[in-house]
Write an enzyme that holds these catalytic residues in place. Structure first.
Site, mmCIF file in Angstrom:
data_model
loop_
_atom_site.group_PDB
_atom_site.id
_atom_site.type_symbol
_atom_site.label_atom_id
_atom_site.label_comp_id
_atom_site.label_asym_id
_atom_site.label_seq_id
_atom_site.Cartn_x
_atom_site.Cartn_y
_atom_site.Cartn_z
ATOM 1 N N GLY A 181 0.769 -1.241 0.000
ATOM 2 C CA GLY A 181 0.000 0.000 0.000
ATOM 3 C C GLY A 181 0.801 1.293 0.000
ATOM 4 O O GLY A 181 0.329 2.309 -0.508
ATOM 5 N N ASP A 189 0.707 3.322 4.669
ATOM 6 C CA ASP A 189 -0.346 4.035 3.941
ATOM 7 C C ASP A 189 -1.425 4.544 4.897
ATOM 8 O O ASP A 189 -1.734 5.735 4.912
ATOM 9 C CB ASP A 189 -0.951 3.166 2.820
ATOM 10 C CG ASP A 189 -1.406 1.774 3.280
ATOM 11 O OD1 ASP A 189 -1.236 1.444 4.469
ATOM 12 O OD2 ASP A 189 -1.936 1.020 2.446
ATOM 13 N N ASP A 235 -5.319 2.375 10.872
ATOM 14 C CA ASP A 235 -6.744 2.231 11.183
ATOM 15 C C ASP A 235 -6.849 1.754 12.636
ATOM 16 O O ASP A 235 -6.768 2.565 13.564
ATOM 17 C CB ASP A 235 -7.375 1.253 10.185
ATOM 18 C CG ASP A 235 -8.878 1.113 10.355
ATOM 19 O OD1 ASP A 235 -9.473 1.940 11.068
ATOM 20 O OD2 ASP A 235 -9.472 0.186 9.782
ATOM 21 N N LYS A 255 -6.794 7.100 10.315
ATOM 22 C CA LYS A 255 -8.229 6.885 10.565
ATOM 23 C C LYS A 255 -8.385 6.706 12.063
ATOM 24 O O LYS A 255 -8.442 5.580 12.565
ATOM 25 C CB LYS A 255 -8.665 5.589 9.885
ATOM 26 C CG LYS A 255 -8.928 5.662 8.419
ATOM 27 C CD LYS A 255 -9.234 4.228 7.992
ATOM 28 C CE LYS A 255 -10.086 4.037 6.850
ATOM 29 N NZ LYS A 255 -10.356 2.588 6.643
ATOM 30 N N PHE A 287 -13.805 3.503 3.638
ATOM 31 C CA PHE A 287 -12.751 2.724 3.027
ATOM 32 C C PHE A 287 -12.105 3.495 1.888
ATOM 33 O O PHE A 287 -12.766 3.964 0.974
ATOM 34 C CB PHE A 287 -13.282 1.372 2.537
ATOM 35 C CG PHE A 287 -12.200 0.349 2.428
ATOM 36 C CD1 PHE A 287 -11.768 -0.350 3.542
ATOM 37 C CD2 PHE A 287 -11.577 0.106 1.207
ATOM 38 C CE1 PHE A 287 -10.742 -1.273 3.454
ATOM 39 C CE2 PHE A 287 -10.554 -0.825 1.101
ATOM 40 C CZ PHE A 287 -10.136 -1.515 2.229
ATOM 41 N N ARG A 302 -5.114 0.642 -7.160
ATOM 42 C CA ARG A 302 -3.810 1.171 -6.724
ATOM 43 C C ARG A 302 -3.277 2.213 -7.702
ATOM 44 O O ARG A 302 -2.503 3.083 -7.338
ATOM 45 C CB ARG A 302 -2.777 0.045 -6.618
ATOM 46 C CG ARG A 302 -3.041 -0.957 -5.504
ATOM 47 C CD ARG A 302 -1.788 -1.794 -5.268
ATOM 48 N NE ARG A 302 -2.057 -3.027 -4.545
ATOM 49 C CZ ARG A 302 -2.115 -3.144 -3.215
ATOM 50 N NH1 ARG A 302 -1.919 -2.080 -2.466
ATOM 51 N NH2 ARG A 302 -2.358 -4.297 -2.642
HETATM 52 P P1 IMP Z 1 -4.825 -1.624 11.028
HETATM 53 O O1 IMP Z 1 -4.031 -2.773 11.544
HETATM 54 O O2 IMP Z 1 -6.288 -1.776 11.334
HETATM 55 O O3 IMP Z 1 -4.302 -0.283 11.474
HETATM 56 O O4 IMP Z 1 -4.768 -1.724 9.466
HETATM 57 C C1 IMP Z 1 -3.833 -1.070 8.718
HETATM 58 C C2 IMP Z 1 -3.723 -1.680 7.347
HETATM 59 O O5 IMP Z 1 -5.007 -2.003 6.832
HETATM 60 C C3 IMP Z 1 -3.132 -0.671 6.387
HETATM 61 O O6 IMP Z 1 -1.791 -0.963 6.191
HETATM 62 C C4 IMP Z 1 -3.904 -0.869 5.128
HETATM 63 O O7 IMP Z 1 -3.194 -1.747 4.301
HETATM 64 C C5 IMP Z 1 -5.176 -1.538 5.533
HETATM 65 N N1 IMP Z 1 -6.282 -0.566 5.521
HETATM 66 C C6 IMP Z 1 -6.862 0.056 6.569
HETATM 67 N N2 IMP Z 1 -7.822 0.886 6.176
HETATM 68 C C7 IMP Z 1 -7.845 0.789 4.828
HETATM 69 C C8 IMP Z 1 -8.614 1.436 3.806
HETATM 70 O O8 IMP Z 1 -9.491 2.281 4.052
HETATM 71 N N3 IMP Z 1 -8.325 1.096 2.527
HETATM 72 C C9 IMP Z 1 -7.384 0.181 2.192
HETATM 73 N N4 IMP Z 1 -6.634 -0.429 3.094
HETATM 74 C C10 IMP Z 1 -6.863 -0.147 4.401
HETATM 75 MG MG MG Z 2 -1.126 -1.947 4.485
#
Ligand code: IMP
Ligand code: MG
Length: 178
Positions: free
Chosen positions: A39, A95, A98, A126, A147, A160
């Site tokens: 990403g 990237d 979340d 986020k 998303f 992408r």
């Molecule tokens: P986390 O572990 O929940 O913080 O997830 C982070 C990873 O999830 C990031 O590296 C992204 O690859 C993916 N991700 C989280 N939100 C999105 C989104 O809105 N679009 C695409 N990928 C996302």
């Molecule tokens: Mg990622």
């Protein structure tokens, strides 16, 4: 349906601002950017061009999402770094933060390798989704919810290639530049 949240100009401005903050924190020091695949490949490519320090790059790939929209809460390293990061100024380039679960695991793993400094640079924060206690040191943009795709970021490996950043529409969500 895709709705544009950030144009390529918004992104370029955020990238320049992030590069200035990084340069300010690491005056005349060598930096290693750790690009988290896939990403952040586009983001890292733009970021590195805006940093005037001596800067190296390495790549790491972890999987935490399949083709779904929710984090599974654990990571699997599918490609590790080639550099020994011991004693280096390391900046993880991600990237999106979340839940923060992915970065929390990666940070712990890299911290154990004893870098001189370990920072996190994320294009998009986020905050509403946060489950782990973790914050980025350098943040490009914030979104409330939804998303995101484009500028290297995918949904099921699609989108992408889009130069701008979009939200997959399913309700009202506002993006803001910082
Ligand atoms: P986390 O572990 O929940 O913080 O997830 C982070 C990873 O999830 C990031 O590296 C992204 O690859 C993916 N991700 C989280 N939100 C999105 C989104 O809105 N679009 C695409 N990928 C996302
Ligand atoms: Mg990622």
């Amino acid at each position: 349906m895709l709705k544009k949240l950030f144009s390529k100009d918004d992104i370029a401005e955020a990238v320049r601002r992030l590069a200035r903050s990084i340069e300010k924190d690491f005056p005349n020091e060598e930096i290693l950017l750790v690009c988290l695949l896939k990403g952040s490949f586009m983001f890292t490519a733009d970021l590195i061009r805006n940093i005037s320090n001596n800067v190296r790059i390495d790549f790491m790939r972890v999987s935490s999402y399949g083709n779904s929209m929710k984090s599974k809460g654990y990571i699997n390293i599918t490609k590790d770094l080639e550099e020994d990061i011991k004693g280096q100024n390391v900046i993880i380039v991600e990237d999106i933060i979340d839940s923060g679960l992915t970065l929390k695991s990666i940070r712990k793993l890299l911290q154990a390798r004893k870098p001189k400094k370990l920072k996190i640079c994320a294009l998009i924060d986020k905050k509403a989704g946060r489950e782990a206690k973790i914050e980025g040191d350098y943040i490009g943009m914030a979104v409330d919810d939804g998303f995101i795709v484009g500028y290297g970021i995918d949904y099921a490996e699609q989108y992408r290639n889009l130069p701008d950043i979009y939200i997959i529409e399913n309700g009202a969500s506002e993006g803001r530049t910082i």
